[in-house]
Design an enzyme around this catalytic site. Structure first.
Site, mmCIF file in Angstrom:
data_model
loop_
_atom_site.group_PDB
_atom_site.id
_atom_site.type_symbol
_atom_site.label_atom_id
_atom_site.label_comp_id
_atom_site.label_asym_id
_atom_site.label_seq_id
_atom_site.Cartn_x
_atom_site.Cartn_y
_atom_site.Cartn_z
ATOM 1 N N CYS A 167 -1.122 -0.123 0.522
ATOM 2 C CA CYS A 167 -2.720 -1.254 0.494
ATOM 3 C C CYS A 167 -3.011 -2.211 1.665
ATOM 4 O O CYS A 167 -4.422 -2.341 2.084
ATOM 5 C CB CYS A 167 -3.301 -1.538 -1.158
ATOM 6 S SG CYS A 167 -3.526 0.040 -1.471
ATOM 7 N N HIS B 239 -7.321 5.224 -5.232
ATOM 8 C CA HIS B 239 -7.666 5.747 -3.165
ATOM 9 C C HIS B 239 -5.735 6.685 -2.621
ATOM 10 O O HIS B 239 -5.263 6.486 -4.299
ATOM 11 C CB HIS B 239 -7.149 4.829 -2.998
ATOM 12 C CG HIS B 239 -8.023 3.492 -2.928
ATOM 13 N ND1 HIS B 239 -8.239 2.456 -2.478
ATOM 14 C CD2 HIS B 239 -10.097 3.791 -1.961
ATOM 15 C CE1 HIS B 239 -9.265 1.831 -2.742
ATOM 16 N NE2 HIS B 239 -9.994 2.683 -2.492
#
Length: 292
Positions: free
Chosen positions: A283, A180
Site C-alpha cells: 500500500c 483492495h
C-alpha cells in the site's frame, strides 16, 4: 503438504534474479485514523505518528539498500491516507492512469497525485470511473489483474484496458478485510516462458475471492503460492518483490517459509502501525514503470 500450497511447492527451487525497481512513496507525517472506510480503521484506537514514521523509514531504507530508486510526494495536511501511495494511480510505460477514490475522505488525493505526475512530465490519463490505482490493478506479465467488490468499479476495468491496450482479467473480492486486490495477491516476479511467452509467479489468498475468481486464478496460475488465512489476515500478501527479494510482514511466518522454498529471499519489515489504517508494505509503494 499443506492444503494452502500448490504442488509446485515441492518442485526444485529456481534461481531468482533481483530486478531494479522505481517507487513512489509518501512520508506519513500526518498519519492518524480519524474516520472509518475499512474494517481495520478504528478511530477510537490511538495511533502513534512517530512510530508510523519510524516504520515507514525502515521500508524506505530497505528499498534503497537493495538498490532501488524511491521518489517522494509531499504529504498534505488533512489527507492522512496519502502514505498509501499505491492507491494514487497505475503506471505502465510512462503512462499514468489516475485514481478516482470511492470515499470522499480520500477524494482530494486523486488530483494531488495526478498533479505530481503531470508536473514531472508523465503522460497522465484522468479517470472517469471510480478506481483506486495499483491497489486494485496489478501488472502480471503482460496482463492486468483488476479487482472489484469494494472500491474500484467494474467499469474501471474496461477503462484501464482502453488506456493501456492490455488484457484485463476481472477478479471479485468478497471479504471486506481484503478490500483492495493488493491485499489478496502478491506479484512475485515475471518469468520468461517458452517461445517468449511471459509467465509470472504470484501468491494469493483463495478465500478472499468469489468462486468464479478462484477458478480463474487456479487455471491461469497453477503454480501460484496459496497462502493461509492466518498469513493473509496479517497483510502478508501486501508485499513488494523485485523478483528475488520480497518485503513482507514479519507476522506472515508461513508465507516466509513458502517463499524460501521457492528460492525467494523474504525480508521482514514491520508496518504494524500503518496497518491500523488498513495498509501495509505494498500500500505504501507505487511502482513507477517508465517508458521503454
Amino acid at each position: 503438504m499443506s492444503t494452502h500450497e500448490s504442488a509446485a511447492t515441492a518442485a526444485p527451487t529456481q534461481q531468482r534474479v533481483a530486478q531494479h525497481r522505481r517507487y513512489l512513496m509518501c512520508r506519513p507525517e500526518h498519519f492518524t485514523v480519524s474516520y472509518t472506510i475499512n474494517p481495520w480503521m478504528e478511530p477510537a484506537n490511538p495511533t502513534d505518528t512517530a512510530v508510523a514514521l519510524r516504520q515507514w523509514q525502515d521500508l524506505y531504507d530497505t528499498y534503497l539498500a537493495l538498490g532501488h530508486e524511491v521518489e517522494l510526494i509531499d504529504p498534505i495536511q488533512g489527507l492522512p491516507d496519502m502514505v498509501y501511495t499505491a492507491n494514487g494511480g497505475f503506471v505502465i510505460d510512462g503512462v499514468v492512469y489516475g485514481a478516482k477514490f470511492r470515499f470522499r475522505e480520500r477524494g482530494p488525493e486523486g488530483p494531488a497525485f495526478m498533479d505530481w505526475f503531470a508536473e514531472r512530465g508523465w503522460d497522465v490519463r484522468e479517470p472517469v470511473e471510480v478506481n483506486e490505482g495499483e491497489g486494485d490493478f496489478l501488472l502480471v506479465g503482460d496482463t492486468i489483474l483488476a479487482g472489484t467488490g469494494f472500491r474500484s468499479t467494474g467499469d474501471s476495468h474496461r477503462e484501464v484496458g482502453e488506456v493501456f491496450g492490455r488484457e484485463v482479467v476481472s477478479l471479485t473480492l468478497v471479504d471486506p478485510r481484503f478490500y483492495h486486490l493488493d491485499t489478496a495477491i502478491a506479484v512475485l516476479d515475471p518469468v520468461q516462458g517458452p517461445e517468449g511467452v511471459d509467465h509470472a509467479n504470484i501468491a494469493y489468498l483463495p478465500s478472499a475471492f468469489d468462486e468464479a475468481s478462484q477458478a480463474i486464478l487456479a487455471e491461469r496460475y497453477p503454480d501460484a503460492i496459496r497462502v493461509s488465512d492466518d498469513d493473509g489476515a496479517v497483510f502478508g500478501l501486501n508485499s513488494a518483490s523485485d523478483g528475488y527479494n520480497v518485503i513482507i510482514s514479519p507476522r506472515a511466518a508461513g508465507f516466509e517459509k513458502q517463499l524460501r522454498e521457492r528460492g525467494y529471499n523474504p525480508i521482514m519489515v514491520d508496518l504494524s502501525e500503518l496497518l491500523l489504517g488498513g495498509g501495509g508494505i505494498k500500500c505504501c509503494t507505487l511502482e513507477l514503470r517508465a517508458g521503454r
